[in-house]
Design a protein around this motif. Structure first.
Motif, PDB file in Angstrom:
ATOM      1  N   ALA A   1      16.062  86.579  31.840  1.00 32.12           N
ATOM      2  CA  ALA A   1      17.389  86.615  32.456  1.00 32.12           C
ATOM      3  C   ALA A   1      18.079  85.251  32.467  1.00 32.12           C
ATOM      4  CB  ALA A   1      17.261  87.145  33.887  1.00 32.12           C
ATOM      5  N   VAL A   2      17.681  84.362  31.595  1.00 32.96           N
ATOM      6  CA  VAL A   2      18.256  83.027  31.542  1.00 32.96           C
ATOM      7  C   VAL A   2      19.260  82.960  30.390  1.00 32.96           C
ATOM      8  CG1 VAL A   2      17.736  80.580  31.194  1.00 32.96           C
ATOM      9  CG2 VAL A   2      16.161  82.017  32.492  1.00 32.96           C
ATOM     10  N   ALA A   3      20.435  82.446  30.648  1.00 36.93           N
ATOM     11  CA  ALA A   3      21.434  82.256  29.596  1.00 36.93           C
ATOM     12  C   ALA A   3      21.198  80.908  28.925  1.00 36.93           C
ATOM     13  CB  ALA A   3      22.835  82.299  30.187  1.00 36.93           C
ATOM     14  N   VAL A   4      21.408  80.853  27.630  1.00 40.22           N
ATOM     15  CA  VAL A   4      21.311  79.609  26.886  1.00 40.22           C
ATOM     16  C   VAL A   4      22.720  79.046  26.756  1.00 40.22           C
ATOM     17  CG1 VAL A   4      20.691  78.539  24.692  1.00 40.22           C
ATOM     18  CG2 VAL A   4      19.288  80.393  25.619  1.00 40.22           C
ATOM     19  N   LEU A   5      22.919  77.855  27.257  1.00 40.14           N
ATOM     20  CA  LEU A   5      24.209  77.173  27.175  1.00 40.14           C
ATOM     21  C   LEU A   5      24.088  76.021  26.186  1.00 40.14           C
ATOM     22  CD1 LEU A   5      24.962  76.927  30.993  1.00 40.14           C
ATOM     23  CD2 LEU A   5      25.565  78.779  29.429  1.00 40.14           C
ATOM     24  N   GLN A   6      25.199  75.682  25.552  1.00 37.53           N
ATOM     25  CA  GLN A   6      25.157  74.576  24.607  1.00 37.53           C
ATOM     26  C   GLN A   6      26.462  73.816  24.639  1.00 37.53           C
ATOM     27  OE1 GLN A   6      24.533  76.456  20.820  1.00 37.53           O
ATOM     28  NE2 GLN A   6      26.708  76.667  20.429  1.00 37.53           N
ATOM     29  N   LYS A   7      26.396  72.564  24.246  1.00 38.73           N
ATOM     30  CA  LYS A   7      27.563  71.715  24.056  1.00 38.73           C
ATOM     31  C   LYS A   7      27.294  70.873  22.824  1.00 38.73           C
ATOM     32  CE  LYS A   7      30.262  67.989  26.088  1.00 38.73           C
ATOM     33  NZ  LYS A   7      30.411  67.109  27.264  1.00 38.73           N
ATOM     34  N   TRP A   8      28.164  70.959  21.862  1.00 36.30           N
ATOM     35  CA  TRP A   8      28.010  70.190  20.644  1.00 36.30           C
ATOM     36  C   TRP A   8      28.353  68.733  20.901  1.00 36.30           C
ATOM     37  CZ3 TRP A   8      25.705  71.710  16.323  1.00 36.30           C
ATOM     38  CH2 TRP A   8      25.500  73.079  16.156  1.00 36.30           C
ATOM     39  N   LEU A   9      27.511  67.832  20.435  1.00 34.36           N
ATOM     40  CA  LEU A   9      27.729  66.397  20.561  1.00 34.36           C
ATOM     41  C   LEU A   9      28.145  65.766  19.237  1.00 34.36           C
ATOM     42  CD1 LEU A   9      24.674  65.586  22.847  1.00 34.36           C
ATOM     43  CD2 LEU A   9      27.029  66.126  23.530  1.00 34.36           C
ATOM     44  N   ASP A  10      28.073  66.545  18.166  1.00 34.77           N
ATOM     45  CA  ASP A  10      28.434  66.083  16.829  1.00 34.77           C
ATOM     46  C   ASP A  10      29.546  67.001  16.310  1.00 34.77           C
ATOM     47  OD1 ASP A  10      28.626  65.848  14.006  1.00 34.77           O
ATOM     48  OD2 ASP A  10      26.550  65.166  13.870  1.00 34.77           O
ATOM     49  N   PRO A  11      30.801  66.524  16.236  1.00 35.80           N
ATOM     50  CA  PRO A  11      31.916  67.377  15.832  1.00 35.80           C
ATOM     51  C   PRO A  11      31.766  67.995  14.442  1.00 35.80           C
ATOM     52  CG  PRO A  11      32.718  65.269  16.678  1.00 35.80           C
ATOM     53  CD  PRO A  11      31.225  65.178  16.593  1.00 35.80           C
ATOM     54  N   GLU A  12      31.171  67.277  13.497  1.00 38.14           N
ATOM     55  CA  GLU A  12      30.995  67.823  12.147  1.00 38.14           C
ATOM     56  C   GLU A  12      30.024  69.004  12.144  1.00 38.14           C
ATOM     57  OE1 GLU A  12      32.685  67.173   9.287  1.00 38.14           O
ATOM     58  OE2 GLU A  12      33.953  66.101  10.708  1.00 38.14           O
ATOM     59  N   ARG A  13      28.939  68.869  12.879  1.00 41.47           N
ATOM     60  CA  ARG A  13      27.980  69.972  12.948  1.00 41.47           C
ATOM     61  C   ARG A  13      28.579  71.156  13.708  1.00 41.47           C
ATOM     62  NH1 ARG A  13      22.007  67.597  13.804  1.00 41.47           N
ATOM     63  NH2 ARG A  13      21.491  69.745  13.306  1.00 41.47           N
ATOM     64  N   GLU A  14      29.374  70.863  14.734  1.00 44.90           N
ATOM     65  CA  GLU A  14      30.045  71.958  15.454  1.00 44.90           C
ATOM     66  C   GLU A  14      31.002  72.699  14.527  1.00 44.90           C
ATOM     67  OE1 GLU A  14      32.725  72.920  19.404  1.00 44.90           O
ATOM     68  OE2 GLU A  14      32.527  70.838  18.760  1.00 44.90           O
ATOM     69  N   ARG A  15      31.771  71.969  13.728  1.00 45.69           N
ATOM     70  CA  ARG A  15      32.690  72.601  12.785  1.00 45.69           C
ATOM     71  C   ARG A  15      31.922  73.512  11.826  1.00 45.69           C
ATOM     72  NH1 ARG A  15      33.547  71.848   7.952  1.00 45.69           N
ATOM     73  NH2 ARG A  15      32.620  69.772   7.831  1.00 45.69           N
ATOM     74  N   ALA A  16      30.833  73.028  11.276  1.00 45.18           N
ATOM     75  CA  ALA A  16      30.027  73.847  10.363  1.00 45.18           C
ATOM     76  C   ALA A  16      29.524  75.107  11.061  1.00 45.18           C
ATOM     77  CB  ALA A  16      28.863  73.033   9.807  1.00 45.18           C
ATOM     78  N   PHE A  17      29.120  74.966  12.305  1.00 42.43           N
ATOM     79  CA  PHE A  17      28.641  76.103  13.105  1.00 42.43           C
ATOM     80  C   PHE A  17      29.753  77.123  13.300  1.00 42.43           C
ATOM     81  CE2 PHE A  17      28.187  78.014  17.362  1.00 42.43           C
ATOM     82  CZ  PHE A  17      26.952  78.624  17.243  1.00 42.43           C
ATOM     83  N   ARG A  18      30.916  76.667  13.709  1.00 44.21           N
ATOM     84  CA  ARG A  18      32.041  77.561  14.007  1.00 44.21           C
ATOM     85  C   ARG A  18      32.583  78.248  12.767  1.00 44.21           C
ATOM     86  NH1 ARG A  18      31.535  77.706  19.157  1.00 44.21           N
ATOM     87  NH2 ARG A  18      31.616  75.788  20.349  1.00 44.21           N
ATOM     88  N   GLU A  19      32.484  77.586  11.630  1.00 41.07           N
ATOM     89  CA  GLU A  19      33.012  78.149  10.377  1.00 41.07           C
ATOM     90  C   GLU A  19      32.055  79.142   9.731  1.00 41.07           C
ATOM     91  OE1 GLU A  19      33.974  74.785   7.952  1.00 41.07           O
ATOM     92  OE2 GLU A  19      35.787  74.328   9.115  1.00 41.07           O
ATOM     93  N   ASN A  20      30.829  79.229  10.210  1.00 40.96           N
ATOM     94  CA  ASN A  20      29.835  80.119   9.618  1.00 40.96           C
ATOM     95  C   ASN A  20      29.899  81.481  10.284  1.00 40.96           C
ATOM     96  OD1 ASN A  20      27.124  81.354   9.090  1.00 40.96           O
ATOM     97  ND2 ASN A  20      26.977  79.494   7.891  1.00 40.96           N
ATOM     98  N   PRO A  21      30.054  82.551   9.519  1.00 41.35           N
ATOM     99  CA  PRO A  21      30.231  83.878  10.137  1.00 41.35           C
ATOM    100  C   PRO A  21      29.028  84.392  10.932  1.00 41.35           C
ATOM    101  CG  PRO A  21      30.067  84.049   7.745  1.00 41.35           C
ATOM    102  CD  PRO A  21      30.112  82.577   8.083  1.00 41.35           C
ATOM    103  N   ASP A  22      27.822  83.904  10.694  1.00 40.11           N
ATOM    104  CA  ASP A  22      26.665  84.403  11.476  1.00 40.11           C
ATOM    105  C   ASP A  22      26.273  83.439  12.578  1.00 40.11           C
ATOM    106  OD1 ASP A  22      25.328  82.344  10.146  1.00 40.11           O
ATOM    107  OD2 ASP A  22      23.593  83.570   9.652  1.00 40.11           O
ATOM    108  N   ALA A  23      27.171  82.545  12.950  1.00 40.85           N
ATOM    109  CA  ALA A  23      26.847  81.492  13.907  1.00 40.85           C
ATOM    110  C   ALA A  23      26.637  82.003  15.325  1.00 40.85           C
ATOM    111  CB  ALA A  23      27.955  80.432  13.913  1.00 40.85           C
ATOM    112  N   HIS A  24      27.231  83.078  15.676  1.00 42.39           N
ATOM    113  CA  HIS A  24      27.205  83.475  17.084  1.00 42.39           C
ATOM    114  C   HIS A  24      26.341  84.695  17.322  1.00 42.39           C
ATOM    115  CE1 HIS A  24      30.428  80.602  17.752  1.00 42.39           C
ATOM    116  NE2 HIS A  24      30.876  81.014  16.608  1.00 42.39           N
TER     117      HIS A  24
END
Length: 152
Positions: A129-152
């Motif tokens: 019952a624990v949620a996993v939270l995240q915050k990207w610290l590297d904008p380039e890696r976050e962009r790659a994550f967000r642009e990938n269709p299976d990221a979420h």
């Protein structure tokens, strides 16, 4: 190491990256070579491999997370699936965690990946019952994550 798994050898890095590629484990925001370097540099983690005919056919990463251990990069060569490599990899990860004093082993699985969820449930793992939270610290890696269709 038990169950036919042992720490990755220096000369096996390229073969493990190729294994991860074949198994669909790599993502644009996580460079496998950088991940392997970080794992190998951390004395509280291990990249374990099993080989057949001298070639890595399965891998699992186990990392000390304090009072629990975490599992990453568990995979078997797609051509060898159904031979029990995944179950043996998890057994090796569990052995590593016990040997390092852990009482719990955790891992992340995308909810959309029903076959893998079933694999872990069969081994006795359950969603908590624990949620996993995240915050990207590297904008380039976050962009790659967000642009990938299976990221979420």
């Amino acid at each position: 190491m038990t169950h036919g798994f042992r720490p990755l050898g220096e000369d096996e890095i390229d073969a493990v990256i190729a294994l991860w590629d074949r198994a669909g484990m790599t993502r644009p925001w996580n460079q496998p070579r950088a991940d392997i370097e970080a794992i190998r540099a951390n004395p509280k983690s291990a990249l374990l491999v099993a080989c057949a005919d001298g070639v890595p056919v399965a891998s699992v990463v186990v990392e000390d997370g304090g009072h629990r251990a975490w599992v990453y990069y568990l995979c078997a060569d797609p051509a060898r699936r159904g031979e029990g490599w995944g179950s043996r990899a998890m057994a090796a990860a569990e052995d590593w965690a016990r040997a390092h004093g852990h009482t719990k082993l955790q891992l992340l699985v995308r909810r959309s990946n029903a076959p893998v969820m079933g694999f872990y449930e069969h081994l006795g793992y359950e969603e908590n019952a624990v949620a996993v939270l995240q915050k990207w610290l590297d904008p380039e890696r976050e962009r790659a994550f967000r642009e990938n269709p299976d990221a979420h």
